[in-house]
Design a protein around this motif. Structure first.
Motif, PDB file in Angstrom:
ATOM      1  N   LYS A  80      16.743  51.995  94.161  1.00 20.84           N
ATOM      2  CA  LYS A  80      16.188  51.130  95.209  1.00 20.84           C
ATOM      3  C   LYS A  80      17.283  50.485  96.065  1.00 20.84           C
ATOM      4  CE  LYS A  80      12.157  49.603  92.590  1.00 20.84           C
ATOM      5  NZ  LYS A  80      11.546  48.419  91.950  1.00 20.84           N
ATOM      6  N   GLU A 104      19.173  48.036  95.005  1.00 23.97           N
ATOM      7  CA  GLU A 104      19.123  46.607  94.704  1.00 23.97           C
ATOM      8  C   GLU A 104      20.061  46.193  93.584  1.00 23.97           C
ATOM      9  OE1 GLU A 104      15.003  45.828  93.923  1.00 23.97           O
ATOM     10  OE2 GLU A 104      14.441  46.136  96.021  1.00 23.97           O
ATOM     11  N   LYS A 126      22.464  43.129  94.459  1.00 22.30           N
ATOM     12  CA  LYS A 126      21.660  41.912  94.577  1.00 22.30           C
ATOM     13  C   LYS A 126      21.153  41.468  93.196  1.00 22.30           C
ATOM     14  CE  LYS A 126      17.429  40.184  96.602  1.00 22.30           C
ATOM     15  NZ  LYS A 126      16.108  40.552  97.021  1.00 22.30           N
ATOM     16  N   HIS A 127      20.687  42.408  92.416  1.00 27.73           N
ATOM     17  CA  HIS A 127      20.168  42.127  91.072  1.00 27.73           C
ATOM     18  C   HIS A 127      21.248  41.483  90.189  1.00 27.73           C
ATOM     19  CE1 HIS A 127      17.581  42.839  87.566  1.00 27.73           C
ATOM     20  NE2 HIS A 127      18.636  43.308  86.942  1.00 27.73           N
TER      21      HIS A 127
END
Length: 135
Positions: A65, A67, A70-71
């Motif tokens: 994804k 992400e 950010k995760h």
């Protein structure tokens, strides 16, 4: 272990995470250059190895994804803040820490403070890293 996104740019994965070095790589679509982000905290290392062992499918999905950075960045901030809050609470409730602080025993304050921080880390890690819920 390296988890690579299915999406590629010029034959290289758009996103990747190396769980051993705690490194996230990303190809910037505007510049085409590879950007590297290295996380240096123990809790990110513990988390990556835990999710790699227990839920590699979830880790792969987060990478796919786009992400992953950010995760991990959000987890890093949340865990650090939680450890700091818990350490402060433990220091406030520790009679030994308060007495050492009152008498100015700097070495003792440091020793007790380090022990309380380790206790806070253990509690926070158990709930925020090893029990981190699926999104």
């Amino acid at each position: 272990m390296i988890f690579k996104s299915k999406q590629e740019v010029s034959g290289s994965p758009l996103w990747a995470v190396d769980t051993d070095t705690q490194t996230v790589t990303h190809i910037n679509p505007k510049t085409g250059k590879t950007e590297r982000y290295v996380f240096h905290t123990d809790h990110i290392r513990y988390y990556l190895h835990h999710i790699e062992d227990m839920r590699p499918d979830l880790l792969q999905a987060i990478v796919d994804k786009g992400e992953i950075y950010k995760h991990l960045d959000e987890l890093d901030t949340k865990v650090t803040d939680a450890v700091n809050r818990q350490t402060e609470l433990l220091m406030q409730s520790s009679r030994e820490f308060q007495v050492a602080k009152e008498i100015g025993a700097v070495n003792l304050v440091g020793s007790i403070g380090n022990m309380l921080r380790m206790q806070a880390q253990r509690a926070v890690y158990d709930t925020m890293i090893y029990l981190w819920r699926d999104e």
